[in-house]
Each structure stands twice: as C-alpha cells, then as structure tokens.
Design a protein around this motif. Structure first.
Motif, mmCIF file in Angstrom:
data_model
loop_
_atom_site.group_PDB
_atom_site.id
_atom_site.type_symbol
_atom_site.label_atom_id
_atom_site.label_comp_id
_atom_site.label_asym_id
_atom_site.label_seq_id
_atom_site.Cartn_x
_atom_site.Cartn_y
_atom_site.Cartn_z
ATOM 1 N N THR A 18 -57.689 7.759 10.002
ATOM 2 C CA THR A 18 -57.880 8.647 8.860
ATOM 3 C C THR A 18 -58.285 7.793 7.658
ATOM 4 O O THR A 18 -58.261 6.567 7.735
ATOM 5 C CB THR A 18 -56.581 9.396 8.520
ATOM 6 O OG1 THR A 18 -55.622 8.430 8.099
ATOM 7 C CG2 THR A 18 -56.040 10.147 9.720
ATOM 8 N N LYS B 277 -54.439 5.792 9.029
ATOM 9 C CA LYS B 277 -53.518 6.204 10.099
ATOM 10 C C LYS B 277 -54.305 6.435 11.393
ATOM 11 O O LYS B 277 -55.430 6.910 11.359
ATOM 12 C CB LYS B 277 -52.810 7.499 9.705
ATOM 13 C CG LYS B 277 -51.896 7.300 8.521
ATOM 14 C CD LYS B 277 -51.137 8.569 8.195
ATOM 15 C CE LYS B 277 -50.322 8.380 6.942
ATOM 16 N NZ LYS B 277 -51.148 8.227 5.736
ATOM 17 N N ALA B 278 -53.675 6.086 12.505
ATOM 18 C CA ALA B 278 -54.298 6.324 13.809
ATOM 19 C C ALA B 278 -54.374 7.823 14.036
ATOM 20 O O ALA B 278 -53.358 8.513 13.966
ATOM 21 C CB ALA B 278 -53.464 5.678 14.903
ATOM 22 N N ARG B 279 -55.587 8.336 14.283
ATOM 23 C CA ARG B 279 -55.731 9.778 14.443
ATOM 24 C C ARG B 279 -55.122 10.236 15.769
ATOM 25 O O ARG B 279 -55.310 9.598 16.801
ATOM 26 C CB ARG B 279 -57.197 10.176 14.356
ATOM 27 C CG ARG B 279 -57.376 11.645 14.030
ATOM 28 C CD ARG B 279 -58.788 12.006 13.734
ATOM 29 N NE ARG B 279 -59.194 11.759 12.362
ATOM 30 C CZ ARG B 279 -58.835 12.499 11.313
ATOM 31 N NH1 ARG B 279 -58.014 13.514 11.476
ATOM 32 N NH2 ARG B 279 -59.270 12.222 10.110
ATOM 33 N N ILE B 280 -54.389 11.334 15.703
ATOM 34 C CA ILE B 280 -53.680 11.859 16.871
ATOM 35 C C ILE B 280 -54.413 13.092 17.394
ATOM 36 O O ILE B 280 -54.634 14.036 16.646
ATOM 37 C CB ILE B 280 -52.233 12.236 16.472
ATOM 38 C CG1 ILE B 280 -51.466 10.966 16.060
ATOM 39 C CG2 ILE B 280 -51.517 12.960 17.599
ATOM 40 C CD1 ILE B 280 -50.076 11.237 15.546
ATOM 41 N N GLN C 234 -50.510 14.362 20.744
ATOM 42 C CA GLN C 234 -49.442 15.124 20.092
ATOM 43 C C GLN C 234 -48.485 15.709 21.130
ATOM 44 O O GLN C 234 -47.268 15.632 20.977
ATOM 45 C CB GLN C 234 -50.029 16.255 19.231
ATOM 46 C CG GLN C 234 -48.955 17.241 18.776
ATOM 47 C CD GLN C 234 -49.382 18.150 17.631
ATOM 48 O OE1 GLN C 234 -50.395 17.907 16.985
ATOM 49 N NE2 GLN C 234 -48.605 19.180 17.367
ATOM 50 N N LEU D 261 -41.886 4.007 19.701
ATOM 51 C CA LEU D 261 -43.295 4.222 19.412
ATOM 52 C C LEU D 261 -43.791 3.084 18.521
ATOM 53 O O LEU D 261 -43.211 2.822 17.477
ATOM 54 C CB LEU D 261 -43.458 5.567 18.693
ATOM 55 C CG LEU D 261 -44.857 6.165 18.518
ATOM 56 C CD1 LEU D 261 -44.732 7.612 18.055
ATOM 57 C CD2 LEU D 261 -45.718 5.422 17.552
ATOM 58 N N VAL D 262 -44.834 2.397 18.968
ATOM 59 C CA VAL D 262 -45.418 1.325 18.167
ATOM 60 C C VAL D 262 -46.900 1.634 17.981
ATOM 61 O O VAL D 262 -47.584 1.977 18.938
ATOM 62 C CB VAL D 262 -45.265 -0.045 18.876
ATOM 63 C CG1 VAL D 262 -45.901 -1.150 18.038
ATOM 64 C CG2 VAL D 262 -43.803 -0.342 19.149
ATOM 65 N N VAL D 263 -47.361 1.548 16.742
ATOM 66 C CA VAL D 263 -48.783 1.762 16.503
ATOM 67 C C VAL D 263 -49.451 0.396 16.392
ATOM 68 O O VAL D 263 -49.175 -0.369 15.480
ATOM 69 C CB VAL D 263 -49.026 2.574 15.213
ATOM 70 C CG1 VAL D 263 -50.509 2.881 15.046
ATOM 71 C CG2 VAL D 263 -48.227 3.873 15.234
ATOM 72 N N ILE E 135 -51.795 3.279 20.610
ATOM 73 C CA ILE E 135 -50.440 3.746 20.318
ATOM 74 C C ILE E 135 -49.638 3.428 21.571
ATOM 75 O O ILE E 135 -50.024 3.808 22.679
ATOM 76 C CB ILE E 135 -50.415 5.260 20.036
ATOM 77 C CG1 ILE E 135 -51.152 5.558 18.724
ATOM 78 C CG2 ILE E 135 -48.983 5.782 19.987
ATOM 79 C CD1 ILE E 135 -51.284 7.051 18.414
#
Lengths: 226, 132
Positions: free
Chosen positions: B92, B96-99, B104, B116-118, B123
């Motif tokens: 974004t 941010k990593a787009r989900i 989701q 959870l690790v980005v 992800i």
C-alpha cells in the motif's frame, strides 16, 4: 506488533454524516476524549462538497451535540467539528480500544471506513477483526506490516494536525510527492522537472507551490513575517 | 519442519527465494502449493533450484479449481505444515503488504493460529497450531 489496515462499512456517526443531505467527501476522527457516562467527545475533520452551516447539521443530527464547528482556513468546504455522541456511535473506535488495540487513523470516504490500528500479534488480529466483523457485518483486510513501536495513536500526530489547516491539499500533494521522490535528499534523487511531470504541472508552478509551502512552514514556526 | 509455499504466480521468485533463504531449514520438505491459475512452475523451480542451492526437498501440489480456504487448511493439516508462506505482490502507499481475499481467509481462519511475521517479500505464518 502488527500494524493493520482494514475497511468496513460506516456505522454510527460516520454513516449519519454520509447520510446528510450535504455531500460529505471525507471524515476523519482526529481525537476522542471521554465524557462522563457512555458519552464520548469526538474531534472530526469533515470535508463537504459545498459550504454548510452548523444549524443545518444540527437539525439533521438530533442526537449529536455539536459543541464546536470551525471552518478550515485553507482547504475548501472543510470543517473541524467537536461533537459529543453516545460511545456506540463510535463503534469501531470503542471496539478497538476495548480489545486493547491502538487506533491510528479512522477515515471515512467513498462510503466506507478505512482504519489503521496496531495489534500485538496474529491471535490479537483474529480477535479484533472477528469482533469488528461481527458488529459491522463485513471487514476487508487491506494490508499489514511488522512494527516495533506503537507509533502515534489517534490524534497524536500534532505536527500534521497543525499543518493541516495551514497548507492546502494541493500544496501538501506537491510537498509529499517531492519528498517521496527524493527531492529533499542529498544528493537530490529527482529533478524538479521530473516532479513537475509526475504532477502534470509546469516547473514554474511547482517551484511557486514549494515556495508557498516553505513560507507557510516558516510562518507556523516563527510567526508572521514583519 | 515442513513449509508450505503458496504460489500465486509463476514469477514470484523473490518470495520463493526469501522463504528458502531465511525461513526453511536445510533438509526440510517444502511444498509448493500452486493456485489452479498458475500453469507451469518448471522455469521458476529451475531458476531457483531448491535442492542444489538451498538443500531442501520439494514437492509441487495444486489447489483444485474453485478452491476455498478450507482446501489450503486441509492440505496444511495433511502434511503437518509448521509454516505457510504467502508471497507479497503489492504494497500500500504506506508500505503495508497488501492482503488479498485468500490471505485474509487464512489469517482469520478460526482453526489456524501461530505467529505472523511480515517479511520483505512474504507473509510468514509459523509455529502453526491446528485446532480441529
């Protein structure tokens, strides 16, 4: 910790504002303070399509007590509103804080609410998202990123708030584009020409807007020029 | 340890490399689980070369047409996966990593939990626990 962004349907005060006869372009919750009982004091920035009056708003929002309404100096049809409402009117804010998540931004536009918040971990994310989805009917996760710090909570970004009344959206756009493209780095990563192209404006317009931004910044820091 | 790498595109080299490089351990089994829309993984596998370059065993599987999140979870339970890695394809404006919808559904799935690790390109869901 995880920073998350998600979208939900407006509810409470935001859906009431979107339901006004006057078209609302965007609403943001800048700050929230507790009032005795189940009431909450919300500070909002709302941008309309045309000018509105406090009387018009008050007549259409019978359960909302408008404590203060001020027009933004620079941006058109933009108002800062201080309202007292029932806490259930700010349901996403209440749900986030109830579940110990930190709200950063709650913005309404194009008939949905965009929310940025911090949660501890994956389980916390599931817990928070699940509750909000139950209350609001749907929830769409937009993005996530890892973060070490909580960062600025809602209303904590004072610099941005004091700037928002002093710079127009166009000036902010110029400043942000120049910054993101690396104009202020040493050595410069882009030329003024490239930024002007990106914004589809002439070089002279770009330099004029940037100078105005700098002038307004200085005015904010040092007061009006003698 | 067992890792599932969800393959959404035949050119997701960065997330494959990140997973093999810094997530999977030498000697472990990696399941490349591709969406039915991803046709051929030959080139990707050849280029990344998991066995020689990363010393991991790998298997390629495919989700059925019209798959649902339950298919991903059932697969993870079957192979007793410790991790699921999902490629990041877009970010974004704020980084941010787009989900997407499938991600989701996995993130909010009531029977899967863990950490959870980005990462930079993926992800990573790890220390997975399945509450069936």
């Amino acid at each position: 910790m995880l920073r998350i962004e998600f979208q939900i349907q407006p509810a409470g005060i935001s859906s009431k504002l979107f339901g006004l006869e006057e078209q609302v372009r965007s609403i943001e919750i800048d700050n929230a303070l507790p009032v005795t009982g189940d009431r909450i004091f919300l500070f909002l920035t709302a941008q309309f399509d045309a000018d509105v009056s406090e009387e018009r708003l008050a007549s259409q929002l019978p359960e909302t007590q408008i404590v203060d309404m001020a027009k933004a100096e620079v941006n058109q049809h933009t108002y800062y509103l201080g309202v007292i409402v029932d806490i259930s009117e700010a349901s996403v804010l209440a749900l986030l804080t109830e579940h110990r998540a930190i709200p950063h931004r709650i913005v309404g536009r194009n008939a949905h609410l965009d929310v940025i918040a911090t949660v501890r971990d994956w389980n916390h994310l599931k817990d928070v998202a699940g509750t909000i989805e139950d209350e609001h009917g749907s929830l769409e996760l937009v993005g996530t990123t890892q973060t070490e710090t909580i960062g600025f909570p809602l209303g904590g970004n004072k610099v941005k708030q004091s700037m928002s009344g002093k710079l127009s959206d166009k000036q902010l756009e110029v400043l942000e584009t120049a910054y993101r493209m690396g104009y202020f780095r040493v050595p410069q990563e882009v030329t003024a020409e490239e930024i002007a192209n990106e914004l589809d404006i002439s070089r002279s317009t770009l330099s004029e807007r940037l100078r105005r931004v700098e002038h307004n910044f200085c005015e904010l820091l040092f007061g009006p020029q003698e | 340890m067992t890792t599932i790498l969800l393959i959404k595109s035949a050119d997701q080299h960065p997330s494959v490399r990140e997973t093999l490089d810094s997530v999977a351990e030498p000697g472990e089994t990696v399941y490349f689980l591709r969406l039915p829309t991803v046709r051929c993984l030959g080139e990707l596998i050849q280029e990344v070369n998991p066995m020689i370059e990363y010393d991991v065993e790998y298997t390629i599987s495919c989700l059925p047409t019209g798959y649902e999140v339950a298919d991903v979870v059932d697969f993870a339970v079957d192979v007793e996966a410790d991790r699921i890695c999902i490629g990041i394809f877009e970010r974004t404006l704020t980084g941010k990593a787009r989900i997407d919808d499938l991600t989701q559904s996995i993130l909010l799935h009531e029977h899967v939990s863990g950490d959870l690790v980005v990462g930079d390109h993926a992800i990573i869901l790890e220390n997975l626990d399945y509450d069936q």
